[in-house]
Design an enzyme around this catalytic site. Structure first.
Site, short mmCIF file in Angstrom:
data_model
loop_
_atom_site.label_atom_id
_atom_site.label_comp_id
_atom_site.label_asym_id
_atom_site.label_seq_id
_atom_site.Cartn_x
_atom_site.Cartn_y
_atom_site.Cartn_z
CE LYS A 193 84.78 30.63 43.62
NZ LYS A 193 84.40 31.99 44.09
CD GLU A 237 73.27 42.14 47.82
OE1 GLU A 237 74.00 41.48 47.05
OE2 GLU A 237 72.49 41.61 48.63
NE ARG A 279 69.41 39.99 46.56
CZ ARG A 279 70.04 38.88 46.89
NH1 ARG A 279 71.34 38.76 46.69
NH2 ARG A 279 69.39 37.88 47.43
#
Length: 599
Positions: free
Chosen positions: A248, A332, A360
């Site tokens: 990343k 979630e 969610r």
């Protein structure tokens, strides 16, 4: 706009052009793509580190597969900038995240190469399986490729999709883009298992039972290797799962060193994008500071986040109370049900979650918290418009879906002191509570607790007036006060009410405000249908109050991306637009010529 590229990238108008580029030139193309991404993100802000890590992967995919005939599905979409540059959007790339410009995510209406709109993690596998099964139903034979981050692989939706992989038998590729991060470092048993696999070739033990051959791990920055593997996979036509290792922030020293900080950046100097600068005290920082004070005196106070440790402001809590902070990853539903379990065990859980992401976990809010009347506190960050991240991230539906739930106490602060008092109140309430806070800085306000006790369902009269009642919630209280000041030039005296609570409403205060004025305007940074204004309408109707009422909120459409100030104005919620709406409501009521009644 982005200056026209002068190198290899300038010759690429579509993936067909990429296939004509000589293989030795591909590393130079990757470097040019990275420079373009850094340049544009420096000016516009956006997702930096995650896009820099997916450059070679994107090039190799478009080199081998045939988009838009083949469907390439990006999970979340915040790693799709190279994909956009290679699919005919190079000349418009400088408009990314700008009004009327390109989205920062994949978006079906933007390009034929974007086959599914994405903004939340964990959706790629399910949507890709649906595309592949639909392809088979129609007798077609294109490839479907799903790129899933290692953090998103642990999401409940991803695991459900993995359990359903048998619905496709050919031309389906899952790529696990493994960089060890979602936004913060990835967590959970699945991520740890992937981490252990990075130094060796697995026999597919983790995925073999799913019936899909496992390949990898391989270097996700080795273009020759990626192209060769994709060609072999495409030739064999069988489903496969490829595990690629990427870095990343690749190619940008600061982002490589701190990929969490450089996941999303604000506009800065062209050569060196920097993380979002602090301007005062953010609502999330005020929340964490107050939560820390509570946790120091009550060992039952715990905090939960779903891969948003920094975004929700909980990093200081994690440092001071590492055993009382639970980052459950991009999960979630689990975060909410886990909070319910903690509450049932006698803890005081605080679930800090973006408003858009709580959608969610709605079933768990209903069944695993409210149905059992458990004392779980939800702190809904990014409630309202969030600007350039656009419609997938605006938190504008939470009032409508939380308000009907029995036992739920729903509130929104106008400033930092109110947020502190609301959190204290929530942590001592015996049932579920939710506090919605906007993105950005909290007005400092004044601590007035000693003079005015803070009680559930009690609002605040912040300005008196007899012509029109402006009943505002949370972030809109300041705008209501500014509008009231501007209305004085018209000789209009506005009463301003800070509602504080959406459920329960302060019936006495709101009914009195309506009966003491000629008309009512409600203000909320939320969808107008089903939200705070709707609750006020219901209340006034139940009390037989007959006044012209205007509900100011967000219109019945998904709001696009752009600066928050521009979006607020476009939605009629800037001070100037509020004043105009109030004036129209007053004219409709004949407020200047008819005295107020008593009904």
């Amino acid at each position: 706009m982005t200056p026209m590229s002068t190198g290899i990238l300038a010759s690429i108008e579509s993936p067909r052009d990429l296939k004509r580029i000589a293989a030795p030139q591909l590393p130079a193309l990757a470097q040019e793509v990275r420079e373009t991404i850094v340049s544009v993100v420096s000016r516009n802000g956006g997702h930096l580190a995650t896009n820099l890590g997916a450059v070679e992967l994107s090039i190799a995919l478009h080199r081998v597969f045939d988009s838009p005939v083949d469907r390439i599905i990006w999970d979340v979409g915040n790693q799709c900038y190279t994909h956009k540059l290679l699919t005919g959007r190079r000349d418009r790339f400088g408009t990314v995240r700008q009004p009327d410009g390109l989205s920062g995510f994949t978006k079906r209406g933007e390009s034929v190469h974007d086959h599914f709109t994405a903004g939340h993690a964990g959706t790629a596998l399910s949507s890709a399986l649906g595309l592949a099964r639909g392809r088979d139903q129609r007798g077609e034979d294109y490839w479907v490729v799903a790129i899933v981050g290692d953090g998103a692989l642990g999401a409940g939706l991803s695991l459900e999709a993995l359990n359903n992989l048998e619905v496709v038998r050919s031309r389906f590729l899952v790529i696990v883009n493994d960089n060890g991060f979602s936004i913060s470092p990835s967590c959970g048993a699945l991520s740890h298992r992937l981490a252990r696999s990075r130094s060796r070739i697995l026999d597919g033990g983790l995925f073999g039972e799913l019936g899909v051959p496992y390949l990898g791990p391989v270097d996700g920055h080795d273009l020759d290797l990626l192209v060769s593997l994709f060609e072999q996979i495409k030739e064999r036509k069988n489903p496969a799962l490829l595990h690629v290792l990427t870095q990343k922030g690749k190619g940008h020293a600061a982002a490589e060193h701190d990929p969490t900080k450089f996941h999303g950046v604000s506009p800065s100097a062209p050569a060196a994008p920097s993380p979002s600068p602090a301007k005062g005290v953010a609502y999330s920082a005020v929340f964490c500071d107050e939560l820390l004070q509570a946790a120091r005196t009550d060992p039952c106070v715990v905090a939960i986040t779903a891969a948003m440790l920094e975004g929700t402001g909980l990093a200081p809590f994690a440092r001071e109370f590492p055993d009382r902070l639970f980052d459950v990853g991009i999960a979630e539903q689990h975060a909410v049900a886990f909070g319910g379990g903690l509450a049932a065990a006698g803890c005081r859980p605080v679930v800090a979650i973006y408003s858009t992401f709580l959608q969610r976990g709605y079933d768990q809010v209903v069944h695993d918290v409210c149905l059992q009347d458990l004392p779980v506190t939800f702190v809904l960050d990014r409630a309202g418009l969030v600007g350039e991240d656009g419609p997938t991230h605006h938190g504008v539906f939470d009032l409508a879906f939380l308000r009907p739930l029995p036992g739920m106490v729903l509130m929104a602060p106008k400033d930092a002191p109110e947020l502190r008092r609301m959190l204290r109140l929530a942590l001592h309430h015996p049932g579920p509570t939710a506090i919605r806070i906007p993105r950005g800085q909290a007005p400092r306000g004044e601590e007035t607790e000693a003079a005015a006790p803070f009680l559930i369902g009690r609002g605040e009269l912040v300005r008196d007036g007899h012509d029109v009642a402006l009943i505002a919630l949370g972030s809109m209280v300041g705008a209501a006060l500014d509008a009231a000041t501007a209305l004085e030039a018209d000789g209009l005296h506005a009463r301003v009410v800070n509602a504080r609570f959406v459920k329960p409403l302060d019936a006495e205060l709101l009914v009195d405000a309506a009966r003491s004025t000629r008309c009512v305007v409600t203000l909320e940074e939320h969808a107008a249908q089903g939200g705070f204004g709707s609750a006020v309408l219901e209340l006034l109707a139940a009390h037989g109050v007959n006044r012209p009422i205007t509900v100011l909120g967000l219109p019945d459409r998904f709001i696009d991306h752009g600066s928050k100030s521009a979006l607020m104005d476009a939605c009629g919620l800037s001070v100037k637009k509020i004043v105009k709406s109030v004036q129209e409501t007053v004219r409709r009521a004949g407020a200047l010529s008819r005295p107020p009644g008593q009904n």
